[in-house]
Design an enzyme around this catalytic site. Structure first.
Site, PDB file in Angstrom:
ATOM      1  N   LYS A  22      37.848 -21.096  16.966  1.00  0.00           N
ATOM      2  CA  LYS A  22      38.479 -20.975  18.177  1.00  0.00           C
ATOM      3  C   LYS A  22      37.509 -21.663  19.243  1.00  0.00           C
ATOM      4  O   LYS A  22      38.148 -22.480  19.850  1.00  0.00           O
ATOM      5  CB  LYS A  22      38.793 -19.315  18.794  1.00  0.00           C
ATOM      6  N   ASN A  23      36.358 -21.333  19.186  1.00  0.00           N
ATOM      7  CA  ASN A  23      35.474 -21.735  20.250  1.00  0.00           C
ATOM      8  C   ASN A  23      34.846 -23.174  20.075  1.00  0.00           C
ATOM      9  O   ASN A  23      34.378 -23.603  20.789  1.00  0.00           O
ATOM     10  CB  ASN A  23      34.173 -20.939  20.623  1.00  0.00           C
ATOM     11  N   CYS A 116      37.328 -11.695  33.333  1.00  0.00           N
ATOM     12  CA  CYS A 116      37.951 -11.174  32.099  1.00  0.00           C
ATOM     13  C   CYS A 116      37.430  -9.808  31.680  1.00  0.00           C
ATOM     14  O   CYS A 116      36.688  -9.229  32.605  1.00  0.00           O
ATOM     15  CB  CYS A 116      37.665 -12.034  31.031  1.00  0.00           C
ATOM     16  N   ARG A 121      33.124 -14.024  35.186  1.00  0.00           N
ATOM     17  CA  ARG A 121      32.809 -15.255  34.539  1.00  0.00           C
ATOM     18  C   ARG A 121      32.787 -16.481  35.272  1.00  0.00           C
ATOM     19  O   ARG A 121      33.653 -17.415  35.552  1.00  0.00           O
ATOM     20  CB  ARG A 121      34.079 -15.558  33.243  1.00  0.00           C
ATOM     21  N   ILE A 123      31.616 -19.985  36.998  1.00  0.00           N
ATOM     22  CA  ILE A 123      31.553 -21.261  36.639  1.00  0.00           C
ATOM     23  C   ILE A 123      30.713 -22.157  37.663  1.00  0.00           C
ATOM     24  O   ILE A 123      30.752 -23.495  37.722  1.00  0.00           O
ATOM     25  CB  ILE A 123      33.055 -21.906  36.699  1.00  0.00           C
ATOM     26  N   LEU A 125      27.427 -23.151  37.303  1.00  0.00           N
ATOM     27  CA  LEU A 125      26.727 -24.250  36.599  1.00  0.00           C
ATOM     28  C   LEU A 125      27.569 -25.304  36.381  1.00  0.00           C
ATOM     29  O   LEU A 125      27.415 -26.571  36.559  1.00  0.00           O
ATOM     30  CB  LEU A 125      26.285 -23.579  35.522  1.00  0.00           C
ATOM     31  N   ASP A 305      29.264 -12.552  20.417  1.00  0.00           N
ATOM     32  CA  ASP A 305      30.460 -12.271  19.864  1.00  0.00           C
ATOM     33  C   ASP A 305      30.407 -11.479  18.776  1.00  0.00           C
ATOM     34  O   ASP A 305      31.602 -10.746  18.252  1.00  0.00           O
ATOM     35  CB  ASP A 305      31.103 -13.576  19.810  1.00  0.00           C
ATOM     36  N   ARG A 397      44.236 -13.287  20.256  1.00  0.00           N
ATOM     37  CA  ARG A 397      43.934 -14.385  21.232  1.00  0.00           C
ATOM     38  C   ARG A 397      42.921 -15.217  20.146  1.00  0.00           C
ATOM     39  O   ARG A 397      42.678 -16.532  20.594  1.00  0.00           O
ATOM     40  CB  ARG A 397      43.183 -14.193  22.327  1.00  0.00           C
TER      41      ARG A 397
HETATM   42  C1  EPZ Z   1      31.521 -19.083  25.193  1.00  0.00           C
HETATM   43  O1  EPZ Z   1      31.995 -18.631  26.492  1.00  0.00           O
HETATM   44  C2  EPZ Z   1      32.611 -18.463  24.373  1.00  0.00           C
HETATM   45  N1  EPZ Z   1      33.813 -18.944  24.783  1.00  0.00           N
HETATM   46  C3  EPZ Z   1      32.631 -16.868  24.345  1.00  0.00           C
HETATM   47  O2  EPZ Z   1      33.222 -16.473  23.032  1.00  0.00           O
HETATM   48  C4  EPZ Z   1      30.918 -16.827  24.077  1.00  0.00           C
HETATM   49  O3  EPZ Z   1      30.843 -15.317  24.067  1.00  0.00           O
HETATM   50  C5  EPZ Z   1      30.106 -17.175  24.952  1.00  0.00           C
HETATM   51  O4  EPZ Z   1      30.182 -18.721  24.852  1.00  0.00           O
HETATM   52  C6  EPZ Z   1      28.602 -16.951  24.774  1.00  0.00           C
HETATM   53  O5  EPZ Z   1      28.387 -17.577  23.405  1.00  0.00           O
HETATM   54  C7  EPZ Z   1      34.234 -20.275  24.396  1.00  0.00           C
HETATM   55  O6  EPZ Z   1      33.696 -20.826  23.730  1.00  0.00           O
HETATM   56  C8  EPZ Z   1      35.819 -20.423  24.572  1.00  0.00           C
HETATM   57  P1  EPZ Z   1      28.755 -19.204  28.677  1.00  0.00           P
HETATM   58  P2  EPZ Z   1      31.527 -19.133  27.884  1.00  0.00           P
HETATM   59  O7  EPZ Z   1      29.068 -19.980  29.879  1.00  0.00           O
HETATM   60  O8  EPZ Z   1      31.334 -20.751  27.828  1.00  0.00           O
HETATM   61  C9  EPZ Z   1      26.991 -16.982  32.516  1.00  0.00           C
HETATM   62  C10 EPZ Z   1      34.790 -14.912  22.560  1.00  0.00           C
HETATM   63  O9  EPZ Z   1      35.040 -13.662  21.935  1.00  0.00           O
HETATM   64  N2  EPZ Z   1      27.584 -18.102  33.214  1.00  0.00           N
HETATM   65  O10 EPZ Z   1      27.764 -19.492  27.685  1.00  0.00           O
HETATM   66  O11 EPZ Z   1      31.835 -18.486  29.105  1.00  0.00           O
HETATM   67  C11 EPZ Z   1      28.211 -16.219  32.050  1.00  0.00           C
HETATM   68  O12 EPZ Z   1      28.484 -15.318  33.235  1.00  0.00           O
HETATM   69  C12 EPZ Z   1      34.418 -15.671  23.553  1.00  0.00           C
HETATM   70  O13 EPZ Z   1      35.108 -15.804  21.583  1.00  0.00           O
HETATM   71  C13 EPZ Z   1      27.018 -18.322  34.898  1.00  0.00           C
HETATM   72  O14 EPZ Z   1      26.668 -17.510  35.270  1.00  0.00           O
HETATM   73  O15 EPZ Z   1      30.079 -18.407  27.901  1.00  0.00           O
HETATM   74  C14 EPZ Z   1      27.545 -15.377  31.036  1.00  0.00           C
HETATM   75  O16 EPZ Z   1      26.793 -14.314  31.480  1.00  0.00           O
HETATM   76  C15 EPZ Z   1      33.980 -14.258  24.759  1.00  0.00           C
HETATM   77  N3  EPZ Z   1      27.525 -19.573  35.128  1.00  0.00           N
HETATM   78  C16 EPZ Z   1      26.729 -16.312  30.320  1.00  0.00           C
HETATM   79  O17 EPZ Z   1      26.239 -17.380  31.422  1.00  0.00           O
HETATM   80  C17 EPZ Z   1      28.309 -20.439  34.660  1.00  0.00           C
HETATM   81  O18 EPZ Z   1      28.610 -21.461  35.324  1.00  0.00           O
HETATM   82  C18 EPZ Z   1      27.126 -17.049  29.049  1.00  0.00           C
HETATM   83  O19 EPZ Z   1      28.161 -17.832  29.501  1.00  0.00           O
HETATM   84  C19 EPZ Z   1      28.642 -20.213  33.242  1.00  0.00           C
HETATM   85  C20 EPZ Z   1      28.232 -19.417  32.805  1.00  0.00           C
END
Ligand code: EPZ
Length: 418
Positions: A22-23, A116, A121, A123, A125, A305, A397
């Site tokens: 998925k990811n 969520c 969540r 964005i 960055l 995850d 999902r």
């Molecule tokens: C990806 O989410 C995955 N989703 C998530 O999988 C996975 O848990 C996560 O990476 C961590 O490995 C997909 O790939 C679709 P992050 P993502 O940006 O990209 C913070 C599942 O169960 N952050 O690495 O959203 C954020 O709040 C899902 O398959 C900021 O602060 O994860 C989090 O605490 C759940 N600012 C941390 O970083 C930002 O701009 C990691 O988030 C972006 C993120």
């Protein structure tokens, strides 16, 4: 509403092929926008999140269609750059489309992706990096109005290795003139896969898998045929299911190097795990043992995850194991549901302590999120009696057919309508 009925107490035996990731497929679907042509994704999993991504692409004027497990997308006809609030709310990772739309159209409009079940969540960055590439982003009133008449390659340093931000900026950088260097990039295998996809389409991206990704922008990308990598979290889920229920399973297509921290934890708990190019074999007999603290971290650390499903596998182990969830703020929502089955888990902020119990009892439980829902199924396999799992749209999902896969391994599990 659909639900799963699971009869516990059976060990697992047999083989299952691991679904596409998925990811990995979600950012690749966004990347197809850059190719302006047809892309065939073989081994694409049929998931609610993939359906949501297809709806977004079709809303933008693209075409998509399935042939078996191949999803073909044609983005030549893309004629829009707005993603509606409804679609954004369907899947919070829709933000991943922003970089690709900006690179293709020079403008984009989408609502802030909601938080969520796992907590906020943000964005920030993603947006900071896009601004460094030259995008102008007005985020008034929850709608992002983005323009990028001309993007220029830049040196971007991420304050934390965000998976989504790394992917979004890789796609945006493809549309920027010159070289972009993304430092402190996420190192997940899905990032490497996105790089491989972009390069297979004529792009020039390097460094993925390490902390510095380099993108040569301004290149014309083309379509082609690409095979989606196996889903390492689905593989981790089935390994934990067999650790929970006992037995011996073979996961065809699983790559141990992508989930080595999970297999290390399961070996420490007492599972016998062997792997080769064909996949992973896990066999597990008797009670599992307590293991060293499980601390979630960005790759190559222990994947957040897999936290819930490993916790579920350890509910009847001998002793106590400490979990520390360092990625998301609210990723213990499955604990209350597991407690209904007799689990002993104490949560104190980011720390959860699991103390093994003699028996788990089947109960009526409710999915709180995608991986938490999978954890309920893992626990139910080891419970006495029947467990009813509701709100399984969360599971749909990210798992193509969790019930079918577990049934193929001998589990007593059926999907019914409430
Ligand atoms: C990806 O989410 C995955 N989703 C998530 O999988 C996975 O848990 C996560 O990476 C961590 O490995 C997909 O790939 C679709 P992050 P993502 O940006 O990209 C913070 C599942 O169960 N952050 O690495 O959203 C954020 O709040 C899902 O398959 C900021 O602060 O994860 C989090 O605490 C759940 N600012 C941390 O970083 C930002 O701009 C990691 O988030 C972006 C993120």
């Amino acid at each position: 509403m659909s639900q799963l009925l699971i009869g516990g107490g059976r060990s697992l035996q047999g083989e299952v092929a691991i679904q596409g990731a998925k990811n990995s497929v979600l950012p690749i679907l966004a990347a197809t926008i850059l190719t302006r042509s047809r892309v065939e994704l073989r081994g694409c999993p049929r998931l609610r999140d993939v359906d949501a991504s297809v709806r977004i692409l079709e809303t933008l004027g693209c075409r998509a269609g399935w042939d078996g497990d191949s999803l073909t997308v044609d983005t030549a006809g893309l004629n829009g750059w707005t993603i509606s609030d409804i679609l954004m709310r369907e899947m919070r990772s829709s933000a991943i489309f922003l970089g690709a739309i900006l690179a293709r159209c020079g403008q984009a409009e989408l609502s802030y992706p909601g938080g969520c079940e796992l907590g906020p969540r943000p964005i920030d960055l993603h947006l900071a990096g896009l601004r460094e590439l030259g995008a102008e982003i007005d985020d008034a009133g929850g709608i992002l109005h983005c323009t990028a008449a001309h993007m220029a390659g830049s040196e971007i340093v991420l304050s934390l290795p965000s998976v989504g931000a790394t992917e979004n900026l890789m796609l945006a950088a493809c549309g920027a003139e010159g070289t972009t260097v993304i430092s402190n990039a996420a190192r997940e295998p899905e990032i490497v896969n996105l790089q491989n996809f972009l390069n297979a389409c004529g792009g020039k991206v390097s460094g993925a898998g390490g902390s510095t990704v380099v993108v040569e922008g301004g290149r014309t990308l083309h379509g082609g045929v690409y095979t989606v990598m196996p889903d390492r979290i689905a593989a981790a889920t089935y390994l934990c299911a067999a650790a929970s229920a006992g037995g011996e399973i073979f996961l065809r297509g699983a790559r141990e190097q992508h989930l080595s921290t999970v297999t290390a934890a399961l070996r420490e708990a007492g599972c016998d795990i062997r792997s080769d190019a064909a996949g992973i074999v896990l066999s597990c007999r008797g009670q599992l043992k307590a293991i060293r603290p499980v601390r979630t971290a960005p790759y190559p650390g222990f994947p957040t995850d897999a936290q819930a499903v490993l916790m579920a596998a350890l509910l009847r182990h001998r002793g106590a194991t400490v979990f520390e969830e360092n990625i998301f703020e609210n990723r213990y929502r499955h604990v209350d549901e597991l407690t209904r089955m007799g689990a002993e888990i104490r949560v104190m902020g980011r720390v959860a302590v699991v103390t093994g119990v003699e028996t788990l009892r089947g109960a009526s439980v409710r999915c709180t999120d995608l991986r938490g829902g999978a954890a309920l199924c893992v626990a139910a396999l080891a419970a006495q009696g029947e467990t009813k799992v509701s709100a399984i749209d969360h599971i749909d999902r990210g798992y193509q057919d969790l019930a079918g896969d577990l049934r193929a391994l001998g589990a007593d599990i059926v999907r019914t309508e409430e």
